[in-house]
Design a protein around this motif. Structure first.
Motif, short mmCIF file in Angstrom:
data_model
loop_
_atom_site.label_atom_id
_atom_site.label_comp_id
_atom_site.label_asym_id
_atom_site.label_seq_id
_atom_site.Cartn_x
_atom_site.Cartn_y
_atom_site.Cartn_z
N ALA A 39 -8.41 6.63 -5.76
CA ALA A 39 -9.23 7.70 -5.18
C ALA A 39 -10.42 7.04 -4.51
CB ALA A 39 -9.66 8.70 -6.24
N PRO A 40 -10.25 6.56 -3.28
CA PRO A 40 -11.35 5.83 -2.63
C PRO A 40 -12.53 6.73 -2.31
CG PRO A 40 -9.55 6.26 -1.09
CD PRO A 40 -9.06 6.66 -2.43
N GLN A 41 -13.71 6.15 -2.43
CA GLN A 41 -14.93 6.85 -2.03
C GLN A 41 -15.05 6.75 -0.52
OE1 GLN A 41 -17.31 8.78 -3.67
NE2 GLN A 41 -17.77 9.12 -1.52
N ARG A 42 -15.02 7.88 0.17
CA ARG A 42 -15.12 7.87 1.62
C ARG A 42 -16.49 7.37 2.08
NH1 ARG A 42 -15.21 12.89 3.43
NH2 ARG A 42 -15.70 11.90 5.41
N VAL A 43 -16.52 6.86 3.32
CA VAL A 43 -17.74 6.23 3.82
C VAL A 43 -18.70 7.21 4.49
CG1 VAL A 43 -16.67 3.97 4.08
CG2 VAL A 43 -16.53 5.60 5.97
N TYR A 44 -18.30 8.47 4.69
CA TYR A 44 -19.17 9.48 5.30
C TYR A 44 -19.78 8.99 6.62
CZ TYR A 44 -19.29 11.21 0.42
OH TYR A 44 -18.98 11.63 -0.84
N SER A 45 -18.96 8.37 7.44
CA SER A 45 -19.47 7.72 8.63
C SER A 45 -19.73 8.68 9.78
CB SER A 45 -18.48 6.66 9.10
OG SER A 45 -17.26 7.30 9.50
N GLY A 46 -19.04 9.81 9.79
CA GLY A 46 -19.08 10.70 10.94
C GLY A 46 -18.19 10.24 12.07
N SER A 47 -17.42 9.18 11.86
CA SER A 47 -16.54 8.61 12.89
C SER A 47 -15.10 8.58 12.38
CB SER A 47 -16.98 7.18 13.23
OG SER A 47 -15.96 6.46 13.88
N LEU A 48 -14.19 9.24 13.11
CA LEU A 48 -12.79 9.19 12.72
C LEU A 48 -12.26 7.76 12.70
CD1 LEU A 48 -11.12 12.24 14.53
CD2 LEU A 48 -11.32 11.89 12.07
N ASP A 49 -12.68 6.96 13.67
CA ASP A 49 -12.21 5.58 13.72
C ASP A 49 -12.61 4.82 12.46
OD1 ASP A 49 -11.04 5.91 16.20
OD2 ASP A 49 -12.77 5.13 17.31
N ALA A 50 -13.87 4.96 12.06
CA ALA A 50 -14.34 4.24 10.87
C ALA A 50 -13.65 4.75 9.61
CB ALA A 50 -15.86 4.39 10.74
N GLU A 51 -13.45 6.06 9.52
CA GLU A 51 -12.79 6.62 8.34
C GLU A 51 -11.35 6.13 8.24
OE1 GLU A 51 -14.15 8.64 6.01
OE2 GLU A 51 -16.10 8.94 6.97
N VAL A 52 -10.63 6.16 9.35
CA VAL A 52 -9.24 5.71 9.34
C VAL A 52 -9.15 4.22 9.07
CG1 VAL A 52 -7.18 5.41 10.77
CG2 VAL A 52 -8.38 7.60 10.75
N ASP A 53 -10.04 3.43 9.66
CA ASP A 53 -10.03 1.99 9.41
C ASP A 53 -10.21 1.68 7.93
OD1 ASP A 53 -9.64 1.49 12.07
OD2 ASP A 53 -11.72 0.92 12.51
N ALA A 54 -11.05 2.47 7.25
CA ALA A 54 -11.28 2.24 5.83
C ALA A 54 -10.09 2.67 4.98
CB ALA A 54 -12.54 2.99 5.39
N LEU A 55 -9.40 3.72 5.39
CA LEU A 55 -8.32 4.28 4.57
C LEU A 55 -6.95 3.68 4.85
CD1 LEU A 55 -9.33 8.06 4.80
CD2 LEU A 55 -9.41 6.64 2.73
N ALA A 56 -6.71 3.29 6.08
CA ALA A 56 -5.35 2.92 6.49
C ALA A 56 -4.72 1.84 5.62
CB ALA A 56 -5.34 2.50 7.96
N PRO A 57 -5.41 0.75 5.28
CA PRO A 57 -4.76 -0.28 4.46
C PRO A 57 -4.31 0.22 3.09
CG PRO A 57 -6.75 -1.15 5.48
CD PRO A 57 -6.77 0.33 5.69
N LEU A 58 -5.08 1.13 2.51
CA LEU A 58 -4.72 1.69 1.20
C LEU A 58 -3.52 2.62 1.30
CD1 LEU A 58 -8.25 2.67 -0.16
CD2 LEU A 58 -6.97 0.58 -0.63
N CYS A 59 -3.38 3.27 2.46
CA CYS A 59 -2.37 4.32 2.61
C CYS A 59 -1.00 3.81 3.02
CB CYS A 59 -2.86 5.36 3.63
SG CYS A 59 -4.29 6.30 3.05
N GLU A 60 -0.90 2.55 3.39
CA GLU A 60 0.42 2.01 3.73
C GLU A 60 1.34 2.07 2.51
OE1 GLU A 60 0.26 -1.83 5.51
OE2 GLU A 60 -1.11 -1.20 7.11
N ASP A 61 2.53 2.63 2.71
CA ASP A 61 3.54 2.76 1.64
C ASP A 61 3.03 3.59 0.46
OD1 ASP A 61 5.47 1.19 3.01
OD2 ASP A 61 4.47 -0.62 2.32
N ALA A 62 2.11 4.51 0.71
CA ALA A 62 1.55 5.35 -0.35
C ALA A 62 1.96 6.80 -0.16
CB ALA A 62 0.03 5.24 -0.36
N LEU A 63 1.92 7.55 -1.25
CA LEU A 63 1.90 9.00 -1.17
C LEU A 63 0.44 9.39 -0.96
CD1 LEU A 63 2.80 11.94 -1.45
CD2 LEU A 63 2.72 11.65 -3.92
N VAL A 64 0.13 9.92 0.20
CA VAL A 64 -1.24 10.29 0.56
C VAL A 64 -1.46 11.76 0.25
CG1 VAL A 64 -2.89 10.47 2.45
CG2 VAL A 64 -1.31 8.52 2.36
#
Length: 218
Positions: A39-64
């Motif tokens: 359950a990652p703590q989101r970065v609250y960046s206000g940027s979709l790019d930054a949010e996706v960059d932070a989440l994408a590695p964790l979400c590979e091969d995962a049930l999201v």
């Protein structure tokens, strides 16, 4: 062929921290699934790019699993082809597919701040202790999610299930129907829930997660 889910990733939305998932994490720990739960703590960046960059590695091969803003981020992960095994996205924003969906929350934030926003969005299960310590985080999130525009899933993304709370207002059903119509996403009602499924329908949500993990690995 659908990938096997190697982990479960729980993505939270606005006006809450990752602590909002504690009940679901405990229920999953008591279940018979053996994959790790993050359950990652989101970065609250206000940027979709930054949010996706932070989440994408964790979400590979995962049930999201995403709820509210977390579900909106799940739609963005799908549109960018992040190779998750599958995704359960509960009541995301849908941009121009249903203009005005987030207007009540924006009005509540304007008049009542974080508490006003969260009470309208999540209902009485929300409590102030769930709010982020960053006082500007909700404003950034609200602007980001109001500016979000959904796109079709790109090649590589796994199947997406859109859920809507049985007790949610008609606008949430209309939003889910729009995602089905435009992108072909499957829609399922989640019994006993409104928007805050991770607080109000822990057992139902956990059962669905366990079922999908088992299905992906069978």
């Amino acid at each position: 062929m659908q990938r096997s889910a190697r982990r479960i990733v729980l993505i939270h939305g606005a006006a809450v921290t990752a602590e909002v998932w504690d009940g679901v994490i405990a229920a999953l720990a008591a279940s018979d699934v053996s994959v790790p739960v993050l359950a990652p703590q989101r970065v609250y960046s206000g940027s979709l790019d930054a949010e996706v960059d932070a989440l994408a590695p964790l979400c590979e091969d995962a049930l999201v699993v995403g709820i509210s803003g977390g579900a909106t981020l799940g739609l963005e992960l799908a549109s960018r082809g992040v190779p998750f095994a599958c995704a359960v996205l509960h009541e995301p924003a849908v941009g121009s597919l249903l203009p005005g969906l987030l207007a009540p929350m924006a009005a509540a934030f304007e008049s009542g701040g974080v508490a006003g926003f969260a009470n309208v969005l999540y209902g009485p299960s929300w409590r102030p202790g769930l709010a982020p310590s960053d006082g500007d985080a909700v404003a950034r999130d609200l602007a980001m999610f109001r500016g979000f525009e959904p796109r079709p899933a790109a090649d590589g993304a796994g199947p997406v299930l859109i859920t809507v709370g049985e007790l949610s207002p008609q606008s949430r059903y209309d939003a889910a129907a729009a995602l089905n119509r435009e992108f072909g996403y499957t829609v399922q009602a989640l019994t006993g829930s409104a928007h805050a499924a991770h607080l109000d329908a822990v057992d139902q949500l956990t059962t669905l997660i366990v079922e999908l993990v088992k299905r992906s690995t069978s």
